[in-house]
Design an enzyme around this catalytic site. Sequence first.
Site, mmCIF file in Angstrom:
data_model
loop_
_atom_site.group_PDB
_atom_site.id
_atom_site.type_symbol
_atom_site.label_atom_id
_atom_site.label_comp_id
_atom_site.label_asym_id
_atom_site.label_seq_id
_atom_site.Cartn_x
_atom_site.Cartn_y
_atom_site.Cartn_z
ATOM 1 N N LYS A 163 -3.929 3.413 2.521
ATOM 2 C CA LYS A 163 -5.038 2.668 1.930
ATOM 3 C C LYS A 163 -6.144 3.595 1.438
ATOM 4 O O LYS A 163 -6.710 3.395 0.352
ATOM 5 C CB LYS A 163 -5.593 1.675 2.951
ATOM 6 C CG LYS A 163 -4.598 0.588 3.349
ATOM 7 C CD LYS A 163 -5.100 -0.234 4.521
ATOM 8 C CE LYS A 163 -4.103 -1.286 4.940
ATOM 9 N NZ LYS A 163 -4.544 -2.020 6.154
ATOM 10 N N LYS A 218 0.814 -1.218 0.000
ATOM 11 C CA LYS A 218 0.000 0.000 0.000
ATOM 12 C C LYS A 218 0.847 1.267 0.000
ATOM 13 O O LYS A 218 0.467 2.286 -0.592
ATOM 14 C CB LYS A 218 -0.959 0.016 1.185
ATOM 15 C CG LYS A 218 -0.324 0.087 2.570
ATOM 16 C CD LYS A 218 -0.320 -1.247 3.220
ATOM 17 C CE LYS A 218 0.232 -1.228 4.636
ATOM 18 N NZ LYS A 218 0.259 -2.586 5.211
ATOM 19 N N VAL A 240 -5.150 -2.997 -0.172
ATOM 20 C CA VAL A 240 -6.188 -2.430 0.693
ATOM 21 C C VAL A 240 -7.122 -3.542 1.143
ATOM 22 O O VAL A 240 -7.632 -4.307 0.323
ATOM 23 C CB VAL A 240 -7.011 -1.346 -0.041
ATOM 24 C CG1 VAL A 240 -8.087 -0.787 0.882
ATOM 25 C CG2 VAL A 240 -6.119 -0.234 -0.558
ATOM 26 N N ILE A 280 -10.410 -8.587 1.430
ATOM 27 C CA ILE A 280 -11.664 -7.965 0.981
ATOM 28 C C ILE A 280 -11.490 -7.464 -0.450
ATOM 29 O O ILE A 280 -10.586 -6.669 -0.721
ATOM 30 C CB ILE A 280 -12.054 -6.776 1.883
ATOM 31 C CG1 ILE A 280 -12.204 -7.221 3.334
ATOM 32 C CG2 ILE A 280 -13.343 -6.129 1.397
ATOM 33 C CD1 ILE A 280 -12.399 -6.081 4.301
ATOM 34 N N GLY A 327 -3.597 -10.521 7.729
ATOM 35 C CA GLY A 327 -3.275 -11.927 7.984
ATOM 36 C C GLY A 327 -2.777 -12.605 6.729
ATOM 37 O O GLY A 327 -3.110 -12.209 5.603
ATOM 38 N N GLU A 334 2.728 -4.678 15.413
ATOM 39 C CA GLU A 334 4.175 -4.782 15.319
ATOM 40 C C GLU A 334 4.819 -4.305 16.630
ATOM 41 O O GLU A 334 4.185 -3.620 17.444
ATOM 42 C CB GLU A 334 4.689 -3.924 14.160
ATOM 43 C CG GLU A 334 4.105 -4.274 12.802
ATOM 44 C CD GLU A 334 4.643 -5.583 12.249
ATOM 45 O OE1 GLU A 334 5.691 -6.052 12.753
ATOM 46 O OE2 GLU A 334 4.015 -6.140 11.334
ATOM 47 N N GLY A 359 0.221 -10.926 18.008
ATOM 48 C CA GLY A 359 0.788 -10.766 16.673
ATOM 49 C C GLY A 359 -0.005 -9.852 15.769
ATOM 50 O O GLY A 359 0.286 -9.743 14.578
ATOM 51 N N GLU A 379 -4.642 -5.716 -5.699
ATOM 52 C CA GLU A 379 -5.859 -5.918 -4.902
ATOM 53 C C GLU A 379 -5.554 -6.045 -3.414
ATOM 54 O O GLU A 379 -6.309 -5.565 -2.573
ATOM 55 C CB GLU A 379 -6.596 -7.176 -5.385
ATOM 56 C CG GLU A 379 -7.908 -7.437 -4.685
ATOM 57 C CD GLU A 379 -8.935 -6.345 -4.923
ATOM 58 O OE1 GLU A 379 -9.357 -5.717 -3.925
ATOM 59 O OE2 GLU A 379 -9.322 -6.114 -6.085
#
Length: 437
Positions: free
Chosen positions: A209, A109, A136, A140, A306, A194, A191, A133
């Site tokens: 984003k 991003k 962002v 989704i 994730g 960061e 997790g 894709e």
Amino acid sequence: MSKGTRSIKIAILGLGVVGNGVLETLTYKKNAFKDQFASELDVSYILVKDLNKPRELYSSNALITDDYERILSDDSVDIVVEVMGGDQPAFDYIKRAMENGKSVVTANKEVISKHGQELMSIASINGVHLLFEASVGGGIPIIRPLSKDLNANDVDAIRSIINGTTNYILTNMTYMGSTFAEALDEAQTLGYAESDPTNDVEGIDAVYKLSIMASLAFRSQILPQDVYREGISNLTANDFKYAKELGYVIKLMAIAKRQDSEIDIRVHPSLLPEEAPLAKVNGVYNAIQVHGDLVGHVLFHGQGAGGNATASAVVGDIIDVSGDLVRNANPVSYIWNGKESSIRSIAELVSRYYIRLTVEDRPGVMAKLTDVLGSKAISIASIIQKESDTSLNSAELVITTHPSKEADVQDALNDISELDVVKSIGSIIRIESGSAD
């Protein structure tokens, strides 16, 4: 290789959570993809920083290398998949790959937000794909809908929750009564955050984003520096308690609206009515609410981060590129025409406001506050005394306003901070409506 199936050679740059997710998906679904899409997706190279780092690969015959030049000079590589993150060297690697005739799929991003227009131009000149894709919303689907599926619409508003880390923290503060530090510590333990959470909690990730989505939706060039930004680190447990009493929840909102010839674009904490769709998006989930003139309101909701969720979007782009390569089809680029936009200053925003401040607990305080707010044409919706501390002779007040201009509110707060009865000004949070338009 079966008849009519083309082998597509892939190089993956980066083998972190997302890179591993992409590699695993391409490996265990390899036969299914070959049957469905007539392309055999072969990972030829994996670029890493440290060749000596111990790592367990799901399964791959790829050459692991720290030499990007080797990938760049190999004419058999069709697609470079960049999942390293960060601006450099990722930007340079993407640019040089396309200049060498290789298509690129990226989840980056920051690079797309800062350099999208330039990279689109390079892709077009060299007749290659640039798909992003996964940049962002993780898994989704939002880039394709904004740039293709909703093309018949004039999109005039995007309201979104697009950072899973901050949403997890705010959800904990809302429902568990956690402090910011406690919620952040838990997010890091699990997790979700960061070790240095600055990009997330200060809204920088959401800015990247949002600028990508707005550039596509409004067919303009909107850079990260165009986006007004506030983070969540100054919010307190009391803000969440008071918000609940008032019928609101607090979310880090990423908002872009086209108003006449200007674009209002901002990332900041907001109070949302409890019944609003976005108010019910909790944990690490993301949601993006779009309003178009033909389609009306559309809501995209799902896992925003994730390895598996992001890998889903990355591999989807790989399949799209592979299909075009098999068919010898021309790349179809996203609309990013670079038209300059007039960005509306945050000072011009008209919104309702929640203001929390600590004052001396004595008569006459309310009158002084209302005098200042009235002098700036700010109409008070409610002013409530909350907690008192008799040892310090202080009380906490919560003020909500009717729609007011940001510049007037900031001027009033400057004057209020000078009052002898005011000890400190705590949070100032904008109150958003529940609709997307």
